[in-house]
Design a protein around this motif. Structure first.
Motif, short mmCIF file in Angstrom:
data_model
loop_
_atom_site.label_atom_id
_atom_site.label_comp_id
_atom_site.label_asym_id
_atom_site.label_seq_id
_atom_site.Cartn_x
_atom_site.Cartn_y
_atom_site.Cartn_z
N PHE A 50 42.00 4.81 55.00
CA PHE A 50 43.39 4.74 55.68
C PHE A 50 43.99 2.81 56.26
O PHE A 50 44.17 2.77 57.00
N ALA A 51 43.23 2.38 54.91
CA ALA A 51 44.01 0.70 55.29
C ALA A 51 45.37 0.48 55.20
O ALA A 51 45.36 0.18 56.35
N ASP A 52 46.23 1.59 54.53
CA ASP A 52 47.63 1.23 54.70
C ASP A 52 48.19 2.39 55.21
O ASP A 52 49.74 2.27 55.71
N TRP A 53 47.55 2.84 56.69
CA TRP A 53 48.33 3.64 57.68
C TRP A 53 48.99 2.75 58.60
O TRP A 53 47.80 1.68 58.72
N PRO A 54 50.06 3.31 59.43
CA PRO A 54 49.81 2.12 60.79
C PRO A 54 49.41 2.55 61.83
O PRO A 54 49.38 2.40 63.01
N LEU A 55 47.85 2.92 61.33
CA LEU A 55 47.47 3.21 63.40
C LEU A 55 46.67 2.22 64.00
O LEU A 55 46.84 2.56 65.24
N GLY A 56 46.49 0.90 64.12
CA GLY A 56 46.49 -0.22 65.05
C GLY A 56 48.07 -0.41 65.31
O GLY A 56 47.64 -1.67 66.77
N GLU A 57 48.98 0.01 64.88
CA GLU A 57 51.07 0.06 65.61
C GLU A 57 50.25 0.34 67.23
O GLU A 57 49.63 1.19 67.41
N ARG A 58 51.01 -0.88 68.39
CA ARG A 58 50.73 0.33 69.58
C ARG A 58 51.71 1.15 69.98
O ARG A 58 51.72 2.12 70.57
N VAL A 59 52.55 1.25 68.96
CA VAL A 59 53.22 2.33 69.25
C VAL A 59 53.32 3.18 68.43
O VAL A 59 53.21 4.89 69.16
N VAL A 60 52.07 3.50 68.20
CA VAL A 60 51.12 5.09 67.33
C VAL A 60 50.14 5.25 68.20
O VAL A 60 50.14 6.30 69.21
N ILE A 61 49.99 4.46 68.38
CA ILE A 61 48.73 4.12 70.01
C ILE A 61 49.49 4.66 71.13
O ILE A 61 48.81 5.48 71.92
N ASP A 62 50.13 4.49 71.15
CA ASP A 62 51.29 4.74 72.75
C ASP A 62 51.15 6.73 72.49
O ASP A 62 51.40 6.90 73.28
N ALA A 63 51.55 7.10 70.78
CA ALA A 63 52.27 8.00 70.65
C ALA A 63 50.70 8.90 71.09
O ALA A 63 50.37 10.45 71.15
N LEU A 64 49.51 8.33 70.29
CA LEU A 64 48.49 9.06 70.84
C LEU A 64 47.96 9.20 72.29
O LEU A 64 47.48 10.17 72.58
N ASN A 65 48.48 8.19 72.94
CA ASN A 65 47.79 8.32 74.13
C ASN A 65 49.12 9.90 74.91
O ASN A 65 48.66 10.09 76.09
N ASP A 66 49.83 9.81 75.03
CA ASP A 66 51.13 10.56 75.38
C ASP A 66 50.43 12.11 74.72
O ASP A 66 50.84 12.97 75.07
N ARG A 83 36.72 0.63 56.59
CA ARG A 83 38.01 -0.16 56.64
C ARG A 83 39.00 0.26 57.48
O ARG A 83 39.34 -1.32 57.90
N LEU A 84 38.77 1.47 58.76
CA LEU A 84 39.46 1.65 59.38
C LEU A 84 39.00 0.89 60.50
O LEU A 84 39.94 0.29 61.55
N ARG A 85 37.66 0.41 60.74
CA ARG A 85 37.15 -0.13 62.07
C ARG A 85 37.80 -1.44 61.79
O ARG A 85 38.32 -2.68 63.11
N GLU A 86 37.51 -2.30 60.43
CA GLU A 86 38.10 -3.72 60.03
C GLU A 86 39.83 -3.80 60.71
O GLU A 86 39.74 -4.74 61.36
N LEU A 87 40.68 -2.54 60.23
CA LEU A 87 42.13 -3.19 60.37
C LEU A 87 42.72 -2.25 61.54
O LEU A 87 43.82 -2.80 61.80
N HIS A 88 41.97 -1.32 62.53
CA HIS A 88 43.04 -0.69 63.19
C HIS A 88 42.23 -1.28 64.63
O HIS A 88 41.28 0.39 64.73
N PRO A 89 41.52 -2.06 65.33
CA PRO A 89 40.90 -1.82 66.02
C PRO A 89 41.24 -1.20 67.77
O PRO A 89 40.87 -1.01 67.69
N ARG A 90 42.81 -1.21 67.56
CA ARG A 90 43.40 -0.24 68.46
C ARG A 90 43.15 1.33 68.13
O ARG A 90 42.65 1.80 69.20
#
Length: 170
Positions: A50-66, A83-90
């Motif tokens: 998941f290194a190049d996924w935008p999973l730490g972005e606020r818009v992605v987290i907002d979508a997951l929350n919704d 790598r996911l833990r390191e790169l995507h703390p949100r």
């Protein structure tokens, strides 16, 4: 700063071959926003790291929350979640909050290259056929969804629980 589309303004999920890193990130964002809008009951996200996924972005987290809620389930599969833990703390924090709907498996024993880089839902799928060149195929076709689902289930069965919601220390 580009304004994100509201749920009613979301474009339709594309189908066919798509290529490019920016297109991939945009497609991940759009898929998760669509999942929230359309109420997909289950999502599978799979990638070696998941290194190049935008999973730490606020818009992605907002979508997951919704999207998250009663009757929902998300499965995460990776060869390793470091790598996911390191790169995507949100996302790590989101996973803690929504632990009751998240299952994660590390699929270390899956032969190299056999763990798909993909999004699967009952409505639509996206699979990166070539991670290096970011070549993807997206589809609503039932045959493609079934084939990808079978491949993902086989990897899931070879994996083991990983990426816990909390880490207990001594």
């Amino acid at each position: 700063m580009t304004q994100q589309p509201t749920p009613d303004d979301l474009p339709a999920l594309p189908e066919g071959r798509i290529q490019g890193r920016r297109e991939f990130a945009d497609l991940v964002r759009l898929a998760l926003q669509t999942a929230a809008r359309d109420g997909w009951p289950q999502i599978v996200l799979s990638d070696p790291d998941f290194a190049d996924w935008p999973l730490g972005e606020r818009v992605v987290i907002d979508a997951l929350n919704d999207w998250a809620g009663r009757g929902r389930k998300i499965q995460l599969m990776a060869a390793d979640f470091d790598r996911l833990r390191e790169l995507h703390p949100r996302l790590v924090q989101w996973r803690t909050t929504w632990s009751h709907i998240v299952e994660a498996h590390a699929c270390r024993s899956v032969a190299g290259g056999e763990l798909p880089s993909a999004i699967w839902s009952q409505d639509w799928t996206m699979e990166r056929l070539d991670i290096g060149r970011c070549l993807m195929v997206a589809s609503r076709r039932p045959e493609r969804r079934t084939l990808l689902q079978e491949q993902l289930q086989a990897c899931w069965q070879q994996g083991s629980p990983s990426f816990p919601a909390t880490v207990l220390g001594l």
